[in-house]
Write a protein that holds these residues in place. Structure first.
Motif, PDB file in Angstrom:
ATOM      1  N   GLY A 192      -7.118 -25.533   5.199  1.00 17.73           N
ATOM      2  CA  GLY A 192      -6.017 -26.477   5.341  1.00 17.73           C
ATOM      3  C   GLY A 192      -4.753 -26.081   4.602  1.00 17.73           C
ATOM      4  O   GLY A 192      -3.830 -26.897   4.473  1.00 17.73           O
ATOM      5  N   TRP A 193      -4.698 -24.837   4.106  1.00 19.38           N
ATOM      6  CA  TRP A 193      -3.541 -24.370   3.337  1.00 19.38           C
ATOM      7  C   TRP A 193      -2.891 -23.196   4.042  1.00 19.38           C
ATOM      8  O   TRP A 193      -3.562 -22.379   4.687  1.00 19.38           O
ATOM      9  N   LEU A 194      -1.572 -23.094   3.924  1.00 22.45           N
ATOM     10  CA  LEU A 194      -0.804 -22.042   4.565  1.00 22.45           C
ATOM     11  C   LEU A 194      -0.343 -21.023   3.531  1.00 22.45           C
ATOM     12  O   LEU A 194       0.250 -21.383   2.510  1.00 22.45           O
ATOM     13  N   PHE A 195      -0.596 -19.744   3.813  1.00 26.16           N
ATOM     14  CA  PHE A 195      -0.113 -18.632   3.002  1.00 26.16           C
ATOM     15  C   PHE A 195       0.777 -17.779   3.917  1.00 26.16           C
ATOM     16  O   PHE A 195       0.283 -17.127   4.830  1.00 26.16           O
ATOM     17  N   TYR A 196       2.070 -17.799   3.650  1.00 23.71           N
ATOM     18  CA  TYR A 196       3.051 -17.163   4.538  1.00 23.71           C
ATOM     19  C   TYR A 196       3.765 -16.061   3.754  1.00 23.71           C
ATOM     20  O   TYR A 196       4.318 -16.312   2.677  1.00 23.71           O
ATOM     21  N   PHE A 197       3.763 -14.829   4.287  1.00 16.46           N
ATOM     22  CA  PHE A 197       4.186 -13.666   3.524  1.00 16.46           C
ATOM     23  C   PHE A 197       5.437 -12.990   4.096  1.00 16.46           C
ATOM     24  O   PHE A 197       5.741 -13.090   5.284  1.00 16.46           O
ATOM     25  N   GLY A 198       6.113 -12.292   3.212  1.00 12.55           N
ATOM     26  CA  GLY A 198       7.185 -11.391   3.584  1.00 12.55           C
ATOM     27  C   GLY A 198       7.107 -10.177   2.666  1.00 12.55           C
ATOM     28  O   GLY A 198       6.636 -10.288   1.531  1.00 12.55           O
ATOM     29  N   VAL A 199       7.547  -9.016   3.129  1.00 19.02           N
ATOM     30  CA  VAL A 199       7.532  -7.812   2.293  1.00 19.02           C
ATOM     31  C   VAL A 199       8.887  -7.121   2.408  1.00 19.02           C
ATOM     32  O   VAL A 199       9.459  -7.013   3.498  1.00 19.02           O
ATOM     33  N   TYR A 200       9.413  -6.672   1.251  1.00 17.15           N
ATOM     34  CA  TYR A 200      10.755  -6.106   1.200  1.00 17.15           C
ATOM     35  C   TYR A 200      10.757  -4.913   0.255  1.00 17.15           C
ATOM     36  O   TYR A 200      10.105  -4.941  -0.793  1.00 17.15           O
ATOM     37  N   GLY A 201      11.479  -3.860   0.637  1.00 16.19           N
ATOM     38  CA  GLY A 201      11.547  -2.672  -0.202  1.00 16.19           C
ATOM     39  C   GLY A 201      11.955  -1.447   0.588  1.00 16.19           C
ATOM     40  O   GLY A 201      12.497  -1.535   1.696  1.00 16.19           O
ATOM     41  N   MET A 202      11.685  -0.291   0.026  1.00 19.61           N
ATOM     42  CA  MET A 202      12.138   0.974   0.595  1.00 19.61           C
ATOM     43  C   MET A 202      11.470   1.280   1.926  1.00 19.61           C
ATOM     44  O   MET A 202      10.268   1.080   2.094  1.00 19.61           O
ATOM     45  N   ASP A 203      12.257   1.780   2.842  1.00 17.87           N
ATOM     46  CA  ASP A 203      11.767   2.187   4.152  1.00 17.87           C
ATOM     47  C   ASP A 203      10.934   3.455   4.013  1.00 17.87           C
ATOM     48  O   ASP A 203      11.349   4.419   3.363  1.00 17.87           O
ATOM     49  N   ILE A 204       9.744   3.477   4.625  1.00 13.80           N
ATOM     50  CA  ILE A 204       8.865   4.640   4.464  1.00 13.80           C
ATOM     51  C   ILE A 204       9.431   5.878   5.161  1.00 13.80           C
ATOM     52  O   ILE A 204       9.122   7.005   4.773  1.00 13.80           O
ATOM     53  N   TYR A 205      10.271   5.694   6.165  1.00 17.25           N
ATOM     54  CA  TYR A 205      10.890   6.839   6.828  1.00 17.25           C
ATOM     55  C   TYR A 205      11.870   7.533   5.883  1.00 17.25           C
ATOM     56  O   TYR A 205      12.009   8.760   5.906  1.00 17.25           O
ATOM     57  N   THR A 206      12.532   6.753   5.037  1.00 19.47           N
ATOM     58  CA  THR A 206      13.427   7.330   4.034  1.00 19.47           C
ATOM     59  C   THR A 206      12.640   8.204   3.068  1.00 19.47           C
ATOM     60  O   THR A 206      13.057   9.320   2.729  1.00 19.47           O
ATOM     61  N   CYS A 207      11.486   7.712   2.623  1.00 17.94           N
ATOM     62  CA  CYS A 207      10.632   8.474   1.702  1.00 17.94           C
ATOM     63  C   CYS A 207      10.114   9.740   2.362  1.00 17.94           C
ATOM     64  O   CYS A 207      10.115  10.823   1.769  1.00 17.94           O
ATOM     65  N   SER A 208       9.650   9.604   3.600  1.00 11.74           N
ATOM     66  CA  SER A 208       9.106  10.749   4.319  1.00 11.74           C
ATOM     67  C   SER A 208      10.164  11.817   4.552  1.00 11.74           C
ATOM     68  O   SER A 208       9.923  13.020   4.334  1.00 11.74           O
ATOM     69  N   ASN A 209      11.346  11.421   4.970  1.00 11.44           N
ATOM     70  CA  ASN A 209      12.423  12.376   5.234  1.00 11.44           C
ATOM     71  C   ASN A 209      12.858  13.087   3.956  1.00 11.44           C
ATOM     72  O   ASN A 209      13.167  14.297   3.974  1.00 11.44           O
ATOM     73  N   PHE A 210      12.896  12.348   2.848  1.00 14.00           N
ATOM     74  CA  PHE A 210      13.255  12.974   1.571  1.00 14.00           C
ATOM     75  C   PHE A 210      12.258  14.078   1.214  1.00 14.00           C
ATOM     76  O   PHE A 210      12.649  15.180   0.825  1.00 14.00           O
ATOM     77  N   THR A 211      10.974  13.777   1.334  1.00 14.04           N
ATOM     78  CA  THR A 211       9.936  14.753   0.989  1.00 14.04           C
ATOM     79  C   THR A 211      10.013  15.980   1.895  1.00 14.04           C
ATOM     80  O   THR A 211       9.924  17.124   1.433  1.00 14.04           O
ATOM     81  N   LYS A 212      10.192  15.750   3.188  1.00 13.51           N
ATOM     82  CA  LYS A 212      10.284  16.871   4.135  1.00 13.51           C
ATOM     83  C   LYS A 212      11.506  17.737   3.838  1.00 13.51           C
ATOM     84  O   LYS A 212      11.425  18.972   3.848  1.00 13.51           O
ATOM     85  N   ASP A 213      12.639  17.091   3.569  1.00 14.16           N
ATOM     86  CA  ASP A 213      13.861  17.840   3.284  1.00 14.16           C
ATOM     87  C   ASP A 213      13.722  18.653   2.001  1.00 14.16           C
ATOM     88  O   ASP A 213      14.203  19.790   1.912  1.00 14.16           O
ATOM     89  N   TYR A 214      13.056  18.056   1.020  1.00 12.39           N
ATOM     90  CA  TYR A 214      12.888  18.741  -0.269  1.00 12.39           C
ATOM     91  C   TYR A 214      12.084  20.023  -0.095  1.00 12.39           C
ATOM     92  O   TYR A 214      12.491  21.102  -0.536  1.00 12.39           O
ATOM     93  N   PHE A 215      10.947  19.915   0.563  1.00 10.17           N
ATOM     94  CA  PHE A 215      10.075  21.079   0.701  1.00 10.17           C
ATOM     95  C   PHE A 215      10.626  22.103   1.693  1.00 10.17           C
ATOM     96  O   PHE A 215      10.294  23.285   1.614  1.00 10.17           O
ATOM     97  N   SER A 216      11.460  21.656   2.608  1.00  9.91           N
ATOM     98  CA  SER A 216      12.057  22.608   3.546  1.00  9.91           C
ATOM     99  C   SER A 216      13.037  23.545   2.859  1.00  9.91           C
ATOM    100  O   SER A 216      13.348  24.620   3.375  1.00  9.91           O
ATOM    101  N   GLN A 217      13.514  23.158   1.672  1.00  8.22           N
ATOM    102  CA  GLN A 217      14.474  23.977   0.930  1.00  8.22           C
ATOM    103  C   GLN A 217      13.799  24.895  -0.087  1.00  8.22           C
ATOM    104  O   GLN A 217      14.458  25.635  -0.799  1.00  8.22           O
TER     105      GLN A 217
END
Length: 427
Positions: A192-217
């Motif tokens: 009888g109880w409602l748990f309603y969620f939201g999530v906010y923060g860094m985009d995982i594509y930003t993290c992935s692209n950073f890692t790929k760009d770093y190792f490509s150099q």
């Protein structure tokens, strides 16, 4: 007699804000216990706090139906590992962090001397760790699903999370090396109880692209040093440093949550709610017995000052304000518009709001003060730390005489509790 009895506890457990809630359904003799935990977020700094209120953790129930980690602060992780070891956890909800984000956390812990072998193992592969711990249901949140409808009481009980899209799951599989149960934030209806969620923060594509760009150099690691292991460690450390330089001041990735009754009608139900402060000298031991323990209730009301919330007459509001909005470590400057869009539909149900990141001014936006306007008292709950801003406190206290600030610190917590009983059962 039918009815639901509820309790929201807020404590500072060793520098981590713990929201420990319980709902007791008398008709079905069923209790649902949940915990939301979140530590303070220090940008580019790992902060060592002092042991705080309830360090013995005697307020934590033996069986936890849902455990929600608001973020991945070092104290959160250490608490989580201890809870998993000492208590039965049926389900856990966490924000999804990419491998590079978790690597940064491990590096910060190593630098500060706060890292443990178990903590490092958890961050290496949280899903595998939790799965081996025997937790039946594990959900990592990334992105938000559809907003809940105007009448959530018409929804069925259960878990309402949509799987992340195929492209996102493919990227996560590439980064992790295996499948992870990543879903979009939705809602859970339980007892009888409602748990309603939201999530906010860094985009995982930003993290992935950073890692790929770093190792490509970088040239092939095996050709840059005769000691491959040593070179890998050096390059990994450099990767962490570069990531922190670019994203060190980025807002924390965090899960926020509304929790409250799915349905309550002031015309059909007798609704009652009180607020009490708790001290370390007189701790709440509600979890040692039934939520219906009258001794606990009488002791609190007899020995402590308390507030009574009882304006639930017909037409005074769309629904009784007996829900809580827990904002985790979200940055309101960056995400307030998104949060308002997602949670506005349940704003008339909110009685208390947990201030993000211990009232840090960098994460504060005064517009949130008008998010859930009310002619009656609204509680603003803050875990007091050295990053708590006087400006944030002043905004809350001075903006409306209906705002009540509850400061949670080492020596004091608070409890909001009450009941919802069908009026026909009282006749």
């Amino acid at each position: 007699m039918r009815g639901r009895y509820f309790r929201y506890l807020f404590e500072n457990l060793d520098g981590v804000l713990f929201h420990i809630g319980s709902v007791y359904n008398k008709e079905e003799q069923k209790t649902t216990n949940y915990i939301y935990m979140v530590g303070s977020y220090y940008r580019n700094v790992l902060h060592k706090g002092n042991p705080g209120f309830y360090s013995e953790e005697e307020v934590i129930p033996e069986v936890i139906d849902v455990l929600i980690m608001g973020d991945y602060a070092v104290k959160d992780i250490n608490k989580l590992l201890r809870i998993i070891e000492e208590h039965q956890v049926k389900a856990i909800i966490l924000p999804y962090l990419t491998p590079i984000q978790r690597l940064v956390l491990v590096d910060e812990m190593n630098e500060s001397g706060a890292a443990t072998e178990e903590c490092s193992h958890f961050l290496k592969d949280p899903y595998l760790f939790l799965e081996k711990a025997g937790i039946p249901d594990i959900w990592f949140l990334y992105g938000n699903g559809p907003t809940i409808g105007w009448k959530p009481e018409g929804e069925e009980s259960g878990v309402h999370f949509d799987s992340a899209d195929r492209e996102t799951l493919q990227l996560i599989r590439e980064m992790e090396g295996n499948d992870i149960p990543v879903v979009r934030a939705g809602y859970i209806i339980e007892n009888g109880w409602l748990f309603y969620f939201g999530v906010y923060g860094m985009d995982i594509y930003t993290c992935s692209n950073f890692t790929k760009d770093y190792f490509s150099q970088i040239e092939n690691v095996s050709q840059t040093s005769e000691n491959i292991s040593e070179d890998y460690v050096r390059q990994t450390k450099r990767l962490v440093i570069e990531f922190q330089k670019k994203f060190g001041n980025f807002p924390a990735t965090t899960v926020i949550m509304f929790v409250g009754p799915l349905y309550a009608d002031a015309d059909k139900h007798e609704i009652y709610m009180t607020e009490k402060e708790l001290s370390s000298a007189i701790q709440c031991r509600a979890w040692n017995g039934s939520l219906m323990d009258s001794g606990c209730i009488i002791r609190c009301l007899h020995h402590k000052d308390y507030d009574v919330m009882q304006k639930h007459e017909r037409g005074s509001m769309k629904g009784p304000r007996i829900g809580m909005l827990v904002l985790g470590n979200v940055n309101l400057n960056r995400y307030y518009a998104d949060i308002r869009k997602r949670f506005l539909i349940i704003s008339p149900r909110i009685r208390g709001i947990v201030i993000p990141n211990c009232g840090n001014g960098e994460d504060w936006n005064h517009q949130v003060l008008s998010f859930s306007p009310s002619e009656n008292r609204v509680y603003w709950i803050c875990c007091k730390r050295d990053i708590t801003s006087v400006g944030v406190v002043g905004d809350i206290v001075l903006s409306s005489p209906n705002n009540r600030l509850l400061m949670i610190e080492d020596s004091q917590g608070c409890c909001l509790s009450g009941y919802i009983i069908p009026k026909e059962d009282l006749e």
